[in-house]
Design a protein around this motif. Structure first.
Motif, mmCIF file in Angstrom:
data_model
loop_
_atom_site.group_PDB
_atom_site.id
_atom_site.type_symbol
_atom_site.label_atom_id
_atom_site.label_comp_id
_atom_site.label_asym_id
_atom_site.label_seq_id
_atom_site.Cartn_x
_atom_site.Cartn_y
_atom_site.Cartn_z
ATOM 1 N N THR A 82 0.853 -1.172 0.000
ATOM 2 C CA THR A 82 0.000 0.000 0.000
ATOM 3 C C THR A 82 0.894 1.228 0.000
ATOM 4 O O THR A 82 1.776 1.361 0.851
ATOM 5 N N ALA A 98 2.155 4.887 0.686
ATOM 6 C CA ALA A 98 1.982 5.714 1.877
ATOM 7 C C ALA A 98 0.866 6.736 1.691
ATOM 8 O O ALA A 98 0.098 7.010 2.616
ATOM 9 N N GLU A 99 0.767 7.298 0.476
ATOM 10 C CA GLU A 99 -0.269 8.308 0.255
ATOM 11 C C GLU A 99 -1.675 7.713 0.263
ATOM 12 O O GLU A 99 -2.665 8.436 0.388
ATOM 13 N N ASP A 100 -1.795 6.390 0.178
ATOM 14 C CA ASP A 100 -3.102 5.732 0.219
ATOM 15 C C ASP A 100 -3.531 5.334 1.632
ATOM 16 O O ASP A 100 -4.648 4.877 1.830
ATOM 17 N N LEU A 101 -2.664 5.527 2.599
ATOM 18 C CA LEU A 101 -2.995 5.190 3.981
ATOM 19 C C LEU A 101 -3.907 6.257 4.568
ATOM 20 O O LEU A 101 -3.750 7.437 4.329
ATOM 21 N N ILE A 102 -4.865 5.796 5.348
ATOM 22 C CA ILE A 102 -5.781 6.720 6.000
ATOM 23 C C ILE A 102 -5.119 7.227 7.272
ATOM 24 O O ILE A 102 -4.612 6.443 8.067
ATOM 25 N N GLU A 103 -5.125 8.515 7.452
ATOM 26 C CA GLU A 103 -4.511 9.081 8.656
ATOM 27 C C GLU A 103 -5.504 9.188 9.768
ATOM 28 O O GLU A 103 -6.632 9.299 9.663
#
Length: 90
Positions: free
Chosen positions: A83, A85-90
């Protein structure tokens, strides 16, 4: 004195690694002891924990081989299971 360990995870399973200079040396094959001693002796104090982490993983060739296979797969363009990093939900 109790043995100190580090934990890492392989396929979601907790794996224990040695975390002291003596325990790492003991877990390495004898032919790697002098290489390990040279690396530890030359390490800057601020980098010692990183160096020991590297060598703790060297005690587990199976983990190193798995890591190498994963990097080879990614370098070949197969990003299955990753996945961004920019697709991870913060």
């Amino acid at each position: 004195m109790a043995t100190t360990i580090w934990n890492t995870y392989v396929d979601g399973e907790c794996v224990e690694l040695p975390a002291t200079i003596d325990d790492i040396r003991a877990a390495l094959p004898a032919e790697r002891h002098s290489e390990f001693e040279r690396a530890v002796g030359a390490a800057a104090p601020a980098d010692l924990h990183l160096l020991l982490g590297h060598w703790a993983l060297e005690t587990r060739p199976d983990i190193r081989a798995r890591d190498a296979a994963t990097f080879a797969r990614v370098e070949a363009g197969d990003f299955t299971g990753f996945t961004a990093a920019e697709d991870l939900i913060e």
